[in-house]
Design an enzyme around this catalytic site. Sequence first.
Site, PDB file in Angstrom:
ATOM      1  N   GLN A  41       6.264   4.914  -4.871  1.00  0.00           N
ATOM      2  CA  GLN A  41       7.509   5.298  -4.274  1.00  0.00           C
ATOM      3  C   GLN A  41       8.543   3.989  -4.747  1.00  0.00           C
ATOM      4  OE1 GLN A  41       6.104   5.141  -0.204  1.00  0.00           O
ATOM      5  NE2 GLN A  41       6.724   7.165   0.270  1.00  0.00           N
ATOM      6  N   ARG A  74       5.666   9.794   4.034  1.00  0.00           N
ATOM      7  CA  ARG A  74       4.128   9.580   3.543  1.00  0.00           C
ATOM      8  C   ARG A  74       3.334  10.839   4.020  1.00  0.00           C
ATOM      9  NH1 ARG A  74       1.436   3.824   5.292  1.00  0.00           N
ATOM     10  NH2 ARG A  74       2.829   3.175   3.835  1.00  0.00           N
ATOM     11  N   SER A  96     -11.980  -7.184   5.792  1.00  0.00           N
ATOM     12  CA  SER A  96     -11.165  -5.917   6.357  1.00  0.00           C
ATOM     13  C   SER A  96     -11.737  -4.884   6.729  1.00  0.00           C
ATOM     14  CB  SER A  96     -10.051  -5.591   5.078  1.00  0.00           C
ATOM     15  OG  SER A  96      -9.153  -4.453   5.497  1.00  0.00           O
ATOM     16  N   TRP A 130       0.654  -1.221  -0.160  1.00  0.00           N
ATOM     17  CA  TRP A 130       0.038   0.106  -0.177  1.00  0.00           C
ATOM     18  C   TRP A 130       0.836   1.338  -0.146  1.00  0.00           C
ATOM     19  CZ3 TRP A 130      -1.819   3.209   4.463  1.00  0.00           C
ATOM     20  CH2 TRP A 130      -2.558   3.966   4.317  1.00  0.00           C
ATOM     21  N   TYR A 160      -4.685  -0.574  -4.800  1.00  0.00           N
ATOM     22  CA  TYR A 160      -3.416   0.015  -4.634  1.00  0.00           C
ATOM     23  C   TYR A 160      -2.858   0.527  -6.188  1.00  0.00           C
ATOM     24  CZ  TYR A 160      -3.692  -2.090   0.093  1.00  0.00           C
ATOM     25  OH  TYR A 160      -3.860  -2.404   1.365  1.00  0.00           O
ATOM     26  N   LEU A 163       3.136   0.623  12.161  1.00  0.00           N
ATOM     27  CA  LEU A 163       3.963   1.559  12.704  1.00  0.00           C
ATOM     28  C   LEU A 163       3.112   3.043  12.508  1.00  0.00           C
ATOM     29  CD1 LEU A 163       7.403   0.791  10.729  1.00  0.00           C
ATOM     30  CD2 LEU A 163       6.736   0.530  13.473  1.00  0.00           C
ATOM     31  N   GLN A 176      14.451   0.424   4.883  1.00  0.00           N
ATOM     32  CA  GLN A 176      13.430   0.284   5.959  1.00  0.00           C
ATOM     33  C   GLN A 176      13.086  -1.148   6.337  1.00  0.00           C
ATOM     34  OE1 GLN A 176      10.247   2.768   4.645  1.00  0.00           O
ATOM     35  NE2 GLN A 176      11.192   4.811   4.996  1.00  0.00           N
TER      36      GLN A 176
HETATM   37  P1  NDP Z   1       3.423   1.067   8.468  1.00  0.00           P
HETATM   38  O1  NDP Z   1       2.362   1.550   9.463  1.00  0.00           O
HETATM   39  O2  NDP Z   1       4.473   0.121   8.948  1.00  0.00           O
HETATM   40  O3  NDP Z   1       3.823   2.379   7.444  1.00  0.00           O
HETATM   41  C1  NDP Z   1       4.870   2.018   6.680  1.00  0.00           C
HETATM   42  C2  NDP Z   1       5.587   3.159   6.173  1.00  0.00           C
HETATM   43  O4  NDP Z   1       6.125   3.778   7.198  1.00  0.00           O
HETATM   44  C3  NDP Z   1       6.479   3.068   4.986  1.00  0.00           C
HETATM   45  O5  NDP Z   1       6.145   3.035   3.822  1.00  0.00           O
HETATM   46  C4  NDP Z   1       7.410   4.315   5.359  1.00  0.00           C
HETATM   47  O6  NDP Z   1       6.970   5.234   4.734  1.00  0.00           O
HETATM   48  C5  NDP Z   1       7.400   4.298   6.872  1.00  0.00           C
HETATM   49  N1  NDP Z   1       8.468   3.308   7.368  1.00  0.00           N
HETATM   50  C6  NDP Z   1       8.431   2.008   7.587  1.00  0.00           C
HETATM   51  N2  NDP Z   1       9.560   1.671   8.288  1.00  0.00           N
HETATM   52  C7  NDP Z   1      10.320   2.684   8.528  1.00  0.00           C
HETATM   53  C8  NDP Z   1      11.569   2.859   9.166  1.00  0.00           C
HETATM   54  N3  NDP Z   1      12.262   1.880   9.426  1.00  0.00           N
HETATM   55  N4  NDP Z   1      12.090   4.074   9.286  1.00  0.00           N
HETATM   56  C9  NDP Z   1      11.450   5.437   8.671  1.00  0.00           C
HETATM   57  N5  NDP Z   1      10.164   5.092   7.935  1.00  0.00           N
HETATM   58  C10 NDP Z   1       9.817   3.736   7.876  1.00  0.00           C
HETATM   59  O7  NDP Z   1       2.641   0.105   7.604  1.00  0.00           O
HETATM   60  P2  NDP Z   1       1.560   0.192   6.077  1.00  0.00           P
HETATM   61  O8  NDP Z   1       0.549   1.542   6.599  1.00  0.00           O
HETATM   62  O9  NDP Z   1       2.284   0.647   5.163  1.00  0.00           O
HETATM   63  O10 NDP Z   1       0.723  -0.835   6.227  1.00  0.00           O
HETATM   64  C11 NDP Z   1       1.270  -2.021   5.880  1.00  0.00           C
HETATM   65  C12 NDP Z   1       0.595  -2.815   5.087  1.00  0.00           C
HETATM   66  O11 NDP Z   1      -0.715  -3.264   5.656  1.00  0.00           O
HETATM   67  C13 NDP Z   1       0.606  -2.253   3.486  1.00  0.00           C
HETATM   68  O12 NDP Z   1       1.463  -2.483   2.693  1.00  0.00           O
HETATM   69  C14 NDP Z   1      -0.987  -3.117   3.119  1.00  0.00           C
HETATM   70  O13 NDP Z   1      -0.352  -4.276   2.467  1.00  0.00           O
HETATM   71  C15 NDP Z   1      -1.675  -3.381   4.495  1.00  0.00           C
HETATM   72  N6  NDP Z   1      -2.716  -2.268   4.578  1.00  0.00           N
HETATM   73  C16 NDP Z   1      -4.048  -2.757   4.562  1.00  0.00           C
HETATM   74  C17 NDP Z   1      -5.087  -1.725   4.683  1.00  0.00           C
HETATM   75  C18 NDP Z   1      -6.337  -2.343   4.916  1.00  0.00           C
HETATM   76  O14 NDP Z   1      -7.419  -1.471   4.789  1.00  0.00           O
HETATM   77  N7  NDP Z   1      -6.615  -3.581   4.970  1.00  0.00           N
HETATM   78  C19 NDP Z   1      -4.638  -0.332   4.893  1.00  0.00           C
HETATM   79  C20 NDP Z   1      -3.521  -0.083   4.898  1.00  0.00           C
HETATM   80  C21 NDP Z   1      -2.577  -0.795   4.863  1.00  0.00           C
HETATM   81  P3  NDP Z   1       7.538   6.657   4.505  1.00  0.00           P
HETATM   82  O15 NDP Z   1       9.029   6.273   4.009  1.00  0.00           O
HETATM   83  O16 NDP Z   1       6.926   7.017   3.090  1.00  0.00           O
HETATM   84  O17 NDP Z   1       7.512   7.651   5.255  1.00  0.00           O
END
Ligand code: NDP
Length: 327
Positions: free
Chosen positions: A34, A238, A162, A28, A61, A220, A300
Amino acid sequence: MTFSSAPMHYKRLGTSGLKVSQFSFGSWVTFGRQVDTGLAKEQMAAAFEAGVNFFDNAEVYSNGQSEIIMGQAIRDLGWKRHEYIISTKLFWGIHEGVINMKNTLNRKYLMQAIDASLERLGLDFVDLLYCHRPDPETPIEETVYTMSDIVASGKALYWGTSEWSAEEIRAAWEIADKRNLRKPVVEQPQYNLVHRTRVEVEYARLYEDLGIGLTTWSPLASGILTGKYVDGIPEGSRASLSGYDFVTEQASDAALIEKVRAFVALAQEIDMTPAQLALAWTASNPNVSSVILGASSLAQLEENLGAVAALEGLTPELIARVEAVFS
Ligand code: NDP
């Protein structure tokens, strides 16, 4: 504490027989915006190497691009179909302005959308198929019949929901039970240190009563728990992207950021990164089958995979200290 390597654990998805890695990887925001196919391939290879066997996706997505990228990456990596679990999710649709193709779980949409997702992924079936949100305008019975038919056809092996309410999940499960249809086995909710109620309170009865497993999202809180927003919003993060105002708002919430500051200090004290500590905390909930990781870079993801080892250092005392920070 050092986190060289630790073995990935595999948990049953609820009471189903399917075993998923305790940490999985999703696409996502990242894939198609990105992360291009080359980086997606590197990230997926790193995850796989660390024992991740489950990769999460959704039709919506990047408007279908994310499925195309993940499918291409899998082909390029030469993975065999039995080596990984892949999911996709249906609800929002990607055909603008077409009646029956947006914000629905009706039979016409679901039957056509699964075929289109499989085509984009280049696969004959997905392992998990989710109803990405509830649809108040379609009877739950119609959706259950259709999801059951999709599973019976072999286009998905299991199905789930979900962000459905506990009541909706129970209603779907009971319809399937009564009519001898395939039951939902999994729910995919948000779950992290600042978003706990649904998983811990609302769903409390579902785990034992219905055997529902959880694959959880935004562990996170979209990156906020890494501490990256304590001094403002970094370029390219983000919260700086268009279309994610709710992240920008949270990243600018002074009270929350104060708590994150204390959390960062706690993580430093025990020689974990805040991301690893937050991820390990999420995975420590016994009702969580798999924590879905997100990452916009390889670095990351590599850091976050350190949560496998961090989990081993998570004592009840540490969990209590972590929770106290956000209470
Ligand atoms: P997180 O809350 O872990 O956020 C991930 C984002 O945080 C990254 O893309 C990056 O964003 C930042 N990040 C991650 N690790 C680090 C680090 N070590 N240091 C600094 N920044 C970091 O998870 P997501 O919100 O991405 O959700 C994970 C998955 O869950 C999605 O990919 C999807 O598959 C699923 N999902 C499902 C949903 C649903 O409705 N069912 C809704 C949302 C997600 P950046 O670098 O851009 O700041």
